[in-house]
Design an enzyme around this catalytic site. Structure first.
Site, PDB file in Angstrom:
ATOM      1  N   TYR A 133     -25.816  22.343  -7.307  1.00 51.17           N
ATOM      2  CA  TYR A 133     -25.726  21.003  -6.718  1.00 51.17           C
ATOM      3  C   TYR A 133     -24.687  20.160  -7.457  1.00 51.17           C
ATOM      4  CZ  TYR A 133     -30.273  22.293  -4.682  1.00 51.17           C
ATOM      5  OH  TYR A 133     -31.307  22.924  -4.022  1.00 51.17           O
TER       6      TYR A 133
ATOM      7  N   HIS B  39     -31.793  31.350  -6.684  1.00 46.50           N
ATOM      8  CA  HIS B  39     -31.516  30.487  -5.528  1.00 46.50           C
ATOM      9  C   HIS B  39     -31.389  31.296  -4.230  1.00 46.50           C
ATOM     10  CE1 HIS B  39     -29.586  26.262  -4.866  1.00 46.50           C
ATOM     11  NE2 HIS B  39     -30.305  26.605  -3.821  1.00 46.50           N
TER      12      HIS B  39
ATOM     13  N   PRO C 207     -38.536  19.096   3.278  1.00 44.74           N
ATOM     14  CA  PRO C 207     -39.775  18.883   4.038  1.00 44.74           C
ATOM     15  C   PRO C 207     -39.646  17.780   5.091  1.00 44.74           C
ATOM     16  CG  PRO C 207     -39.946  17.846   1.887  1.00 44.74           C
ATOM     17  CD  PRO C 207     -38.654  18.628   1.885  1.00 44.74           C
TER      18      PRO C 207
HETATM   19  N1  NAP Z   1     -33.803  26.153  -2.375  1.00 45.20           N
HETATM   20  C1  NAP Z   1     -32.901  25.747  -1.520  1.00 45.20           C
HETATM   21  O1  NAP Z   1     -32.098  26.519  -1.013  1.00 45.20           O
HETATM   22  C2  NAP Z   1     -32.865  24.285  -1.146  1.00 45.20           C
HETATM   23  C3  NAP Z   1     -32.157  23.875  -0.009  1.00 45.20           C
HETATM   24  C4  NAP Z   1     -32.157  22.518   0.321  1.00 45.20           C
HETATM   25  C5  NAP Z   1     -32.865  21.619  -0.468  1.00 45.20           C
HETATM   26  N2  NAP Z   1     -33.530  22.055  -1.581  1.00 45.20           N
HETATM   27  C6  NAP Z   1     -34.293  21.128  -2.428  1.00 45.20           C
HETATM   28  O2  NAP Z   1     -35.172  20.368  -1.622  1.00 45.20           O
HETATM   29  C7  NAP Z   1     -34.980  18.986  -1.870  1.00 45.20           C
HETATM   30  C8  NAP Z   1     -35.291  18.159  -0.634  1.00 45.20           C
HETATM   31  O3  NAP Z   1     -34.612  18.627   0.481  1.00 45.20           O
HETATM   32  P1  NAP Z   1     -33.454  17.829   1.222  1.00 45.20           P
HETATM   33  O4  NAP Z   1     -32.931  16.762   0.352  1.00 45.20           O
HETATM   34  O5  NAP Z   1     -32.553  18.875   1.736  1.00 45.20           O
HETATM   35  O6  NAP Z   1     -34.136  17.232   2.505  1.00 45.20           O
HETATM   36  P2  NAP Z   1     -35.359  16.277   2.846  1.00 45.20           P
HETATM   37  O7  NAP Z   1     -36.108  15.934   1.618  1.00 45.20           O
HETATM   38  O8  NAP Z   1     -36.046  16.906   3.977  1.00 45.20           O
HETATM   39  O9  NAP Z   1     -34.594  14.997   3.407  1.00 45.20           O
HETATM   40  C9  NAP Z   1     -33.756  14.183   2.624  1.00 45.20           C
HETATM   41  C10 NAP Z   1     -33.197  13.118   3.549  1.00 45.20           C
HETATM   42  O10 NAP Z   1     -34.271  12.315   4.043  1.00 45.20           O
HETATM   43  C11 NAP Z   1     -34.037  10.953   3.785  1.00 45.20           C
HETATM   44  N3  NAP Z   1     -35.349  10.350   3.425  1.00 45.20           N
HETATM   45  C12 NAP Z   1     -36.117  10.676   2.361  1.00 45.20           C
HETATM   46  N4  NAP Z   1     -37.275   9.990   2.381  1.00 45.20           N
HETATM   47  C13 NAP Z   1     -37.228   9.193   3.492  1.00 45.20           C
HETATM   48  C14 NAP Z   1     -38.127   8.249   4.050  1.00 45.20           C
HETATM   49  N5  NAP Z   1     -39.305   7.996   3.503  1.00 45.20           N
HETATM   50  N6  NAP Z   1     -37.739   7.613   5.188  1.00 45.20           N
HETATM   51  C15 NAP Z   1     -36.551   7.855   5.760  1.00 45.20           C
HETATM   52  N7  NAP Z   1     -35.656   8.750   5.281  1.00 45.20           N
HETATM   53  C16 NAP Z   1     -36.000   9.410   4.153  1.00 45.20           C
HETATM   54  C17 NAP Z   1     -33.052  10.903   2.646  1.00 45.20           C
HETATM   55  O11 NAP Z   1     -32.295   9.733   2.774  1.00 45.20           O
HETATM   56  P3  NAP Z   1     -31.644   8.934   1.526  1.00 45.20           P
HETATM   57  O12 NAP Z   1     -30.989   9.975   0.688  1.00 45.20           O
HETATM   58  O13 NAP Z   1     -30.728   7.989   2.177  1.00 45.20           O
HETATM   59  O14 NAP Z   1     -32.722   8.284   0.787  1.00 45.20           O
HETATM   60  C18 NAP Z   1     -32.227  12.164   2.871  1.00 45.20           C
HETATM   61  O15 NAP Z   1     -31.184  11.924   3.791  1.00 45.20           O
HETATM   62  C19 NAP Z   1     -33.534  18.895  -2.336  1.00 45.20           C
HETATM   63  O16 NAP Z   1     -33.288  17.712  -3.054  1.00 45.20           O
HETATM   64  C20 NAP Z   1     -33.414  20.136  -3.176  1.00 45.20           C
HETATM   65  O17 NAP Z   1     -33.940  19.890  -4.477  1.00 45.20           O
HETATM   66  C21 NAP Z   1     -33.543  23.373  -1.908  1.00 45.20           C
END
Ligand code: NAP
Length: 309
Positions: free
Chosen positions: A46, A118, A198
């Site tokens: 990242y 990963h 999620p």
């Molecule tokens: N293992 C893997 O391959 C992999 C892949 C992807 C992700 N990940 C991990 O999973 C974590 C979370 O996944 P993600 O960031 O991809 O997606 P996510 O948590 O599903 O969604 C993040 C998005 O949702 C928005 N958001 C968060 N809370 C909110 C709320 N209460 N109301 C409205 N919008 C909201 C955020 O906006 P703002 O940023 O504007 O607040 C951001 O754009 C990552 O940070 C990473 O650590 C792992």
């Protein structure tokens, strides 16, 4: 670990046009620590290591590293400059060992609590990669091992080499691929299932409307599920989430997270956000218990249009 951790990826990389303000990102992590979050997820991929450095700085400043699970990952390489979203895989033992040392240095830690592979490198037998990771446990550099996006057959192979403490894969209302096999496998084998994205990369929160434009810098511009047609078609999913949220006086994000957490005691969620308001909302989702009727409605949302990647 508490049911809701903080995914740190979006604090350095992925969903925004401009780089996030480092001081604000660090402050958000500090706020999360103060609010009781005990699980932070990052990766050496990242922001090309910058996300680990950010987390390391925030942890050091908090003085509370001891009660926090620091999770990072190894095995994706590349992802620089204009090709920031194009990764190769490297599961060679020598890479694993060198990358672990580099992550420890960036995080400013002696030990990584949870170290994930990963992605599996198709060129390297997964047992070899996992064995190198087990060597890091023996050396005291890592406490527990995890793996991302593994299938049951792969989990069965590696668990013979060393225990699998966690599987981190995508799980949300619109991504249910692992519900039937990997989620139960984790329960049966004493592993946590850590649900990434999620909130459907923001989509399930209801903040991405028909006609939304994603700049080239935003990772979602590369994902089929975020094409203009898919965003329009998938509003049906958000409508269903919103209906439940309105009835409960909660936000769609909270309902989406509560649905993930309802999949089992061993299922944890790591939503990502840059904003304190969303952080607090997401943490409060841990207390939301969905009724059988709510779950029935949510289980019935249509399958999404567009692939994950
Ligand atoms: N293992 C893997 O391959 C992999 C892949 C992807 C992700 N990940 C991990 O999973 C974590 C979370 O996944 P993600 O960031 O991809 O997606 P996510 O948590 O599903 O969604 C993040 C998005 O949702 C928005 N958001 C968060 N809370 C909110 C709320 N209460 N109301 C409205 N919008 C909201 C955020 O906006 P703002 O940023 O504007 O607040 C951001 O754009 C990552 O940070 C990473 O650590 C792992």
């Amino acid at each position: 670990m508490g049911p809701v951790g903080l995914g740190c990826m979006g604090l350095s990389w992925a969903y925004h046009d401009a780089a996030v303000n480092e001081a604000e990102a660090e402050a958000l992590i500090r706020t999360a620590i103060d609010a009781g979050v005990d699980h932070f997820d990052t990766s050496d991929a990242y922001g090309h290591g910058s996300n680990e450095m950010l987390l390391g700085r925030a942890l050091a400043a908090s003085g509370r590293r001891d009660r926090i699970v620091v999770a990072t990952k190894v095995g994706l390489v590349g992802g620089e400059g204009a090709t920031q979203y194009k990764y190769g895989r490297d599961g060679r033992p020598e890479h694993i060992r060198a990358a672990c040392d580099a992550s420890l240095q960036r995080l400013g830690l002696d030990t990584i609590d949870l170290y994930y592979l990963h992605r599996i490198d198709p060129e390297v037998p997964v047992e070899d990669t996992w064995s190198a990771m087990a060597g890091l446990v023996a050396a005291g550099k890592v406490r527990w091992l995890g793996i991302s996006e593994a299938k049951v057959a792969e989990l069965e192979r590696i668990r013979r080499v060393h225990a699998v403490a966690a599987v981190q894969s995508e799980l949300s209302l619109w991504t249910r691929d692992y519900l039937g096999d990997v989620v139960p496998w984790c329960e049966a084998n004493g592993a946590s299932f850590v649900a990434f994205s999620p909130l459907g990369r923001g989509f399930l929160t209801g903040t991405i409307q028909v006609g939304a434009q994603f700049s080239e810098a935003d990772f979602r511009s590369t994902l089929p599920r975020f094409s203009a047609e898919a965003v329009a078609a998938n509003q049906k999913i958000v409508d269903a989430v919103r209906a439940v949220a309105e009835r409960l006086g909660r936000t769609p994000a909270q309902v989406a997270l509560a649905w993930v957490l309802s999949r089992g005691e061993h299922v944890l969620a790591i939503p990502g956000t840059q904003r304190e308001k969303y952080l607090r909302q997401n943490l409060a989702a841990a207390d939301l218990v969905l009724s059988p009727q709510d779950l029935e409605e949510l289980d019935a949302v249509p399958a999404p249009v567009g692939g994950r990647y």
